[in-house]
Scaffold this motif. Structure first.
Motif, mmCIF file in Angstrom:
data_model
loop_
_atom_site.group_PDB
_atom_site.id
_atom_site.type_symbol
_atom_site.label_atom_id
_atom_site.label_comp_id
_atom_site.label_asym_id
_atom_site.label_seq_id
_atom_site.Cartn_x
_atom_site.Cartn_y
_atom_site.Cartn_z
ATOM 1 N N ASP A 30 2.536 3.152 -22.509
ATOM 2 C CA ASP A 30 1.663 4.443 -22.219
ATOM 3 C C ASP A 30 0.282 3.303 -21.965
ATOM 4 O O ASP A 30 -0.085 2.730 -22.851
ATOM 5 C CB ASP A 30 1.489 4.882 -23.543
ATOM 6 C CG ASP A 30 0.499 6.458 -23.196
ATOM 7 O OD1 ASP A 30 0.619 6.725 -22.281
ATOM 8 O OD2 ASP A 30 -0.076 6.850 -24.262
ATOM 9 N N ARG A 31 -0.238 4.045 -20.750
ATOM 10 C CA ARG A 31 -1.723 3.630 -20.436
ATOM 11 C C ARG A 31 -2.720 4.177 -21.060
ATOM 12 O O ARG A 31 -2.980 5.168 -21.515
ATOM 13 C CB ARG A 31 -1.750 3.792 -19.127
ATOM 14 C CG ARG A 31 -0.890 3.227 -17.947
ATOM 15 C CD ARG A 31 -1.205 3.503 -16.590
ATOM 16 N NE ARG A 31 -0.206 2.861 -15.590
ATOM 17 C CZ ARG A 31 0.085 3.562 -14.480
ATOM 18 N NH1 ARG A 31 -0.467 4.530 -14.116
ATOM 19 N NH2 ARG A 31 1.355 2.934 -13.872
ATOM 20 N N ASN A 33 -6.347 5.663 -22.219
ATOM 21 C CA ASN A 33 -7.026 6.908 -21.202
ATOM 22 C C ASN A 33 -8.429 6.810 -21.191
ATOM 23 O O ASN A 33 -9.057 6.863 -22.315
ATOM 24 C CB ASN A 33 -6.865 8.284 -22.293
ATOM 25 C CG ASN A 33 -6.983 9.403 -21.317
ATOM 26 O OD1 ASN A 33 -7.222 9.550 -20.111
ATOM 27 N ND2 ASN A 33 -7.262 10.579 -22.032
ATOM 28 N N TYR A 34 -8.819 6.049 -20.234
ATOM 29 C CA TYR A 34 -10.298 5.658 -19.804
ATOM 30 C C TYR A 34 -10.521 5.681 -18.294
ATOM 31 O O TYR A 34 -9.532 5.223 -17.524
ATOM 32 C CB TYR A 34 -11.011 4.441 -20.575
ATOM 33 C CG TYR A 34 -10.269 3.183 -19.964
ATOM 34 C CD1 TYR A 34 -10.923 2.447 -18.988
ATOM 35 C CD2 TYR A 34 -9.372 2.592 -21.053
ATOM 36 C CE1 TYR A 34 -10.392 1.359 -18.853
ATOM 37 C CE2 TYR A 34 -9.003 1.402 -20.582
ATOM 38 C CZ TYR A 34 -9.406 0.732 -19.384
ATOM 39 O OH TYR A 34 -8.789 -0.513 -19.075
ATOM 40 N N THR A 35 -11.727 5.894 -17.925
ATOM 41 C CA THR A 35 -12.051 5.377 -16.530
ATOM 42 C C THR A 35 -13.248 4.328 -16.503
ATOM 43 O O THR A 35 -14.020 4.564 -17.314
ATOM 44 C CB THR A 35 -12.551 6.654 -15.955
ATOM 45 O OG1 THR A 35 -11.603 7.687 -15.731
ATOM 46 C CG2 THR A 35 -12.909 6.424 -14.358
ATOM 47 N N GLU A 83 -9.734 10.794 -18.374
ATOM 48 C CA GLU A 83 -9.429 10.666 -17.285
ATOM 49 C C GLU A 83 -10.105 11.375 -16.327
ATOM 50 O O GLU A 83 -10.556 12.720 -16.566
ATOM 51 C CB GLU A 83 -7.943 11.380 -17.397
ATOM 52 C CG GLU A 83 -7.176 10.972 -15.899
ATOM 53 C CD GLU A 83 -5.861 11.701 -15.785
ATOM 54 O OE1 GLU A 83 -5.445 12.397 -14.964
ATOM 55 O OE2 GLU A 83 -5.000 11.546 -16.948
ATOM 56 N N TYR A 121 -10.273 1.402 -12.902
ATOM 57 C CA TYR A 121 -9.052 1.647 -13.690
ATOM 58 C C TYR A 121 -9.285 3.209 -13.996
ATOM 59 O O TYR A 121 -10.398 3.729 -14.514
ATOM 60 C CB TYR A 121 -9.294 0.838 -14.912
ATOM 61 C CG TYR A 121 -7.972 1.418 -15.796
ATOM 62 C CD1 TYR A 121 -6.621 0.693 -15.603
ATOM 63 C CD2 TYR A 121 -8.171 2.431 -16.751
ATOM 64 C CE1 TYR A 121 -5.802 1.417 -16.548
ATOM 65 C CE2 TYR A 121 -7.212 3.069 -17.432
ATOM 66 C CZ TYR A 121 -5.790 2.465 -17.422
ATOM 67 O OH TYR A 121 -4.994 2.940 -18.274
ATOM 68 N N THR A 122 -8.032 3.950 -13.794
ATOM 69 C CA THR A 122 -7.872 5.327 -14.183
ATOM 70 C C THR A 122 -6.650 5.248 -14.809
ATOM 71 O O THR A 122 -5.610 4.704 -14.179
ATOM 72 C CB THR A 122 -8.085 6.605 -13.115
ATOM 73 O OG1 THR A 122 -7.194 6.236 -12.160
ATOM 74 C CG2 THR A 122 -9.526 6.216 -12.407
ATOM 75 N N LYS A 123 -6.201 6.205 -15.731
ATOM 76 C CA LYS A 123 -4.960 6.289 -16.210
ATOM 77 C C LYS A 123 -3.929 6.667 -15.350
ATOM 78 O O LYS A 123 -2.851 5.709 -15.298
ATOM 79 C CB LYS A 123 -4.744 7.373 -17.318
ATOM 80 C CG LYS A 123 -3.699 7.400 -18.055
ATOM 81 C CD LYS A 123 -3.538 8.243 -19.465
ATOM 82 C CE LYS A 123 -2.305 8.209 -19.986
ATOM 83 N NZ LYS A 123 -2.258 9.058 -21.345
ATOM 84 N N SER A 126 -3.593 3.366 -12.811
ATOM 85 C CA SER A 126 -3.890 2.018 -13.561
ATOM 86 C C SER A 126 -5.031 0.994 -12.825
ATOM 87 O O SER A 126 -5.830 1.708 -12.347
ATOM 88 C CB SER A 126 -2.463 1.206 -13.259
ATOM 89 O OG SER A 126 -2.342 0.271 -14.159
#
Length: 164
Positions: A30-31, A33-35, A83, A121-123, A126
């Protein structure tokens, strides 16, 4: 002693592999959850001596910002929870200074260069990274005035996340 060491090493590897597998059971990690966005720009002293360098970029809130590059290295990093589908962009333009500074004594040529990188990076996506050389040229001292007249504006970077 060797057998004991090999056994400990094998057990350690098995534990690490089990930890990396995660609790999902399907092998998919599971990645987070942030940007985040990470812009970097490097320019030569000579480029900054003869040109004003303007950087326009989009932050993690989707707002467009503009800054002037005053040092050989410029960096912007920002991270936010959640996200966000942001169209990250960065443009860099160099404009010849209105009143040209004097040329440096004892210098035969000027190395004009600029490098950049964009990492985001975004969920869903990646991590993504683009790094390129935006400019690399050497101009002889006696040709510098003509170069500046011919190249009064340099479009150094035109990065768009949707069209890197």
């Amino acid at each position: 002693m060797k057998r004991l060491l090999a056994t400990v090493l094998c057990c350690t590897l098995l534990i690490l592999l089990a930890c990396c597998h995660g609790d999902s059971g399907d092998g998919v990690m599971d990645r987070p959850n942030y940007t985040s966005i990470n812009y970097k720009l490097t320019a030569s002293q000579a480029l900054l001596h003869f040109y004003d360098v303007s950087i326009t970029y989009v932050d993690v809130s989707g707002r467009e910002k503009t800054e002037m590059m005053t040092n050989e290295e410029w960096h912007f990093f920002e991270k936010t929870d959640g996200e966000h589908d942001i169209d990250f962009k960065m443009t860099v333009t160099a404009t010849a200074k209105g009143v040209q500074p004097s040329q440096k004594d004892g210098q035969d040529a000027y190395n004009l260069y600029c490098d950049y990188s964009v990492e985001y990076y975004t969920k869903p996506t990646s991590a993504k990274r683009t790094a390129r050389k935006a400019l690399e040229t050497t101009v002889k001292k006696e040709s510098m005035e003509a170069y500046l007249q011919e190249h009064s504006t340099l479009a150094l970077v035109n990065y768009d996340k949707n069209n890197p």
